[in-house]
Design an enzyme around this catalytic site. Structure first.
Site, PDB file in Angstrom:
ATOM      1  N   HIS A  86       0.826  -1.220   0.000  1.00  0.00           N
ATOM      2  CA  HIS A  86       0.000   0.000   0.000  1.00  0.00           C
ATOM      3  C   HIS A  86       0.857   1.267   0.000  1.00  0.00           C
ATOM      4  O   HIS A  86       0.322   2.370  -0.149  1.00  0.00           O
ATOM      5  CB  HIS A  86      -0.992  -0.003   1.168  1.00  0.00           C
ATOM      6  CG  HIS A  86      -0.424   0.310   2.506  1.00  0.00           C
ATOM      7  ND1 HIS A  86      -0.177  -0.653   3.463  1.00  0.00           N
ATOM      8  CD2 HIS A  86      -0.060   1.486   3.066  1.00  0.00           C
ATOM      9  CE1 HIS A  86       0.308  -0.074   4.552  1.00  0.00           C
ATOM     10  NE2 HIS A  86       0.392   1.223   4.337  1.00  0.00           N
ATOM     11  N   GLU A 100      19.352   6.655   8.060  1.00  0.00           N
ATOM     12  CA  GLU A 100      18.666   7.907   8.379  1.00  0.00           C
ATOM     13  C   GLU A 100      18.309   7.903   9.857  1.00  0.00           C
ATOM     14  O   GLU A 100      17.952   6.853  10.414  1.00  0.00           O
ATOM     15  CB  GLU A 100      17.391   8.018   7.537  1.00  0.00           C
ATOM     16  CG  GLU A 100      16.567   9.267   7.761  1.00  0.00           C
ATOM     17  CD  GLU A 100      17.185  10.492   7.098  1.00  0.00           C
ATOM     18  OE1 GLU A 100      18.106  11.063   7.727  1.00  0.00           O
ATOM     19  OE2 GLU A 100      16.750  10.865   6.005  1.00  0.00           O
ATOM     20  N   ASN A 102      17.513  11.561  11.826  1.00  0.00           N
ATOM     21  CA  ASN A 102      16.679  12.746  11.864  1.00  0.00           C
ATOM     22  C   ASN A 102      16.297  13.121  10.437  1.00  0.00           C
ATOM     23  O   ASN A 102      17.156  13.409   9.602  1.00  0.00           O
ATOM     24  CB  ASN A 102      17.425  13.901  12.540  1.00  0.00           C
ATOM     25  CG  ASN A 102      16.510  15.081  12.840  1.00  0.00           C
ATOM     26  OD1 ASN A 102      15.676  15.475  12.022  1.00  0.00           O
ATOM     27  ND2 ASN A 102      16.659  15.653  14.027  1.00  0.00           N
ATOM     28  N   VAL A 105      17.554  16.693   9.249  1.00  0.00           N
ATOM     29  CA  VAL A 105      18.957  17.072   9.376  1.00  0.00           C
ATOM     30  C   VAL A 105      19.800  16.150   8.510  1.00  0.00           C
ATOM     31  O   VAL A 105      19.645  14.930   8.550  1.00  0.00           O
ATOM     32  CB  VAL A 105      19.429  16.971  10.841  1.00  0.00           C
ATOM     33  CG1 VAL A 105      20.928  17.273  10.943  1.00  0.00           C
ATOM     34  CG2 VAL A 105      18.634  17.910  11.740  1.00  0.00           C
ATOM     35  N   GLU A 110      23.751   9.285   5.605  1.00  0.00           N
ATOM     36  CA  GLU A 110      22.642   8.805   4.783  1.00  0.00           C
ATOM     37  C   GLU A 110      23.142   8.205   3.464  1.00  0.00           C
ATOM     38  O   GLU A 110      24.096   8.705   2.861  1.00  0.00           O
ATOM     39  CB  GLU A 110      21.673   9.948   4.473  1.00  0.00           C
ATOM     40  CG  GLU A 110      20.994  10.558   5.689  1.00  0.00           C
ATOM     41  CD  GLU A 110      21.776  11.703   6.302  1.00  0.00           C
ATOM     42  OE1 GLU A 110      21.192  12.439   7.106  1.00  0.00           O
ATOM     43  OE2 GLU A 110      22.978  11.860   5.978  1.00  0.00           O
ATOM     44  N   ASP A 131       0.117  -7.708   1.651  1.00  0.00           N
ATOM     45  CA  ASP A 131       0.563  -6.311   1.688  1.00  0.00           C
ATOM     46  C   ASP A 131       2.088  -6.257   1.792  1.00  0.00           C
ATOM     47  O   ASP A 131       2.659  -5.876   2.819  1.00  0.00           O
ATOM     48  CB  ASP A 131      -0.094  -5.602   2.874  1.00  0.00           C
ATOM     49  CG  ASP A 131       0.047  -4.083   2.801  1.00  0.00           C
ATOM     50  OD1 ASP A 131       0.527  -3.584   1.763  1.00  0.00           O
ATOM     51  OD2 ASP A 131      -0.331  -3.408   3.780  1.00  0.00           O
ATOM     52  N   SER A 223       3.863   2.906   8.278  1.00  0.00           N
ATOM     53  CA  SER A 223       3.468   1.901   7.291  1.00  0.00           C
ATOM     54  C   SER A 223       4.670   1.370   6.519  1.00  0.00           C
ATOM     55  O   SER A 223       5.557   2.126   6.124  1.00  0.00           O
ATOM     56  CB  SER A 223       2.477   2.497   6.292  1.00  0.00           C
ATOM     57  OG  SER A 223       1.199   2.587   6.843  1.00  0.00           O
ATOM     58  N   GLY A 224       4.682   0.056   6.293  1.00  0.00           N
ATOM     59  CA  GLY A 224       5.755  -0.559   5.521  1.00  0.00           C
ATOM     60  C   GLY A 224       7.000  -0.868   6.315  1.00  0.00           C
ATOM     61  O   GLY A 224       7.917  -1.519   5.812  1.00  0.00           O
TER      62      GLY A 224
END
Length: 270
Positions: A86, A100, A102, A105, A110, A131, A223-224
């Site tokens: 979804h 990741e 924050n 910031v 990252e 799902d 979600s996910g």
């Protein structure tokens, strides 16, 4: 095995009802008179705490074309991330960020990726069955002290039954629409026989987790994301009614049912 390979502008079968704000929401409602069940897609961490930065090394953030977080994900292979079906968007409108902490910031750790392929496993947008979405990154992630794949369960691991951890950047208060700026997590327990709570809507591809008295849950924005139990990736944040309600635990896609499919897609993808 059935798999849909979705790229570019291709769309899922049927209509996917998604409210695209800074989070992914899908709101329905339960009416006793009509017998209709309304589900709120889960996306926030309720009753949890900020995690030590980069301690959840498999956590991914799915971000839209504006660089805004809208769903979580889980690194299962250097070049593959699992999320909820979804949370689907056309691949050119999605980026995946690893390491990741924050969201607002740039911390220098990252790793940001475009998406080259998306696979959906026969997802039913009406019932939320299957799902699960498998995302191929544009290039393999650099595995280091901050980024590592999660361990998938297999036939030799015992089914979940104890304490689990769910994590994400979702909202932290019920009825809030503001994402947590930092990654948060909460410990929850599997709740067996939860079909009773959801009037028979829990399929064999779903599991429930939460706190029997409520107060701990995932919600909008999570979600996910991953539910990890005893070190194994057991669930994907999928749906539920409200957030942190004592009678409605969070519903998760049961990852162990899809491990053969995940391995098949990864090993057969060019």
């Amino acid at each position: 095995m059935y798999s849909q390979d979705i790229n570019g502008e291709s769309s899922l079968p049927g209509k996917m009802t998604v409210l695209q704000t800074s989070t992914v929401l899908l709101l329905l409602s339960f009416s006793a008179s009509s017998g209709n069940l309304s589900e709120t897609l889960k996306a926030r961490i309720i009753g949890g705490h900020e995690v030590q930065p980069y301690s959840i090394k498999y956590q991914a953030s799915l971000q839209n074309e504006k660089g805004q977080h809208y769903c979580g994900g889980t690194l299962v292979d250097p070049q593959w991330v699992v999320s909820a079906a979804h949370c689907w968007k056309p691949s050119h409108l999605m980026t995946v960020v690893l390491s990741e902490h924050n969201l607002y910031v740039t911390e220098g750790f990252e790793q940001v990726f475009n998406v080259s392929k998306i696979h959906i496993h026969n997802y039913n947008y009406r019932t939320f069955n299957n799902d699960i979405m498998l995302i191929k990154l544009s290039e393999p992630a650099q595995l280091n002290a901050y980024v590592q794949p999660v361990q998938l369960p297999d036939e030799n691991t015992l089914p979940v039954g104890g304490m689990c951890t769910v994590s994400g950047w979702g909202v932290t208060q019920v009825y809030s629409y503001t994402l947590s700026p930092v990654l948060r997590a909460v410990d929850v327990r599997e709740i067996p026989y939860c079909n009773w709570y959801y009037w028979g809507r829990i399929t064999s591809n779903m599991m429930c987790a939460g706190a029997r008295i409520g107060g701990k849950d995932s919600c909008q924005g999570d979600s996910g994301g991953p539910l990890v139990c005893d070190g194994y990736f057991e669930g994907i944040v999928s749906w539920g009614i409200g957030c942190a309600n004592s009678y409605f635990p969070g519903v998760y896609a049961k990852v162990r049912n899809y491990v053969p499919w995940i391995n098949w897609v990864i090993n057969s993808s060019p």
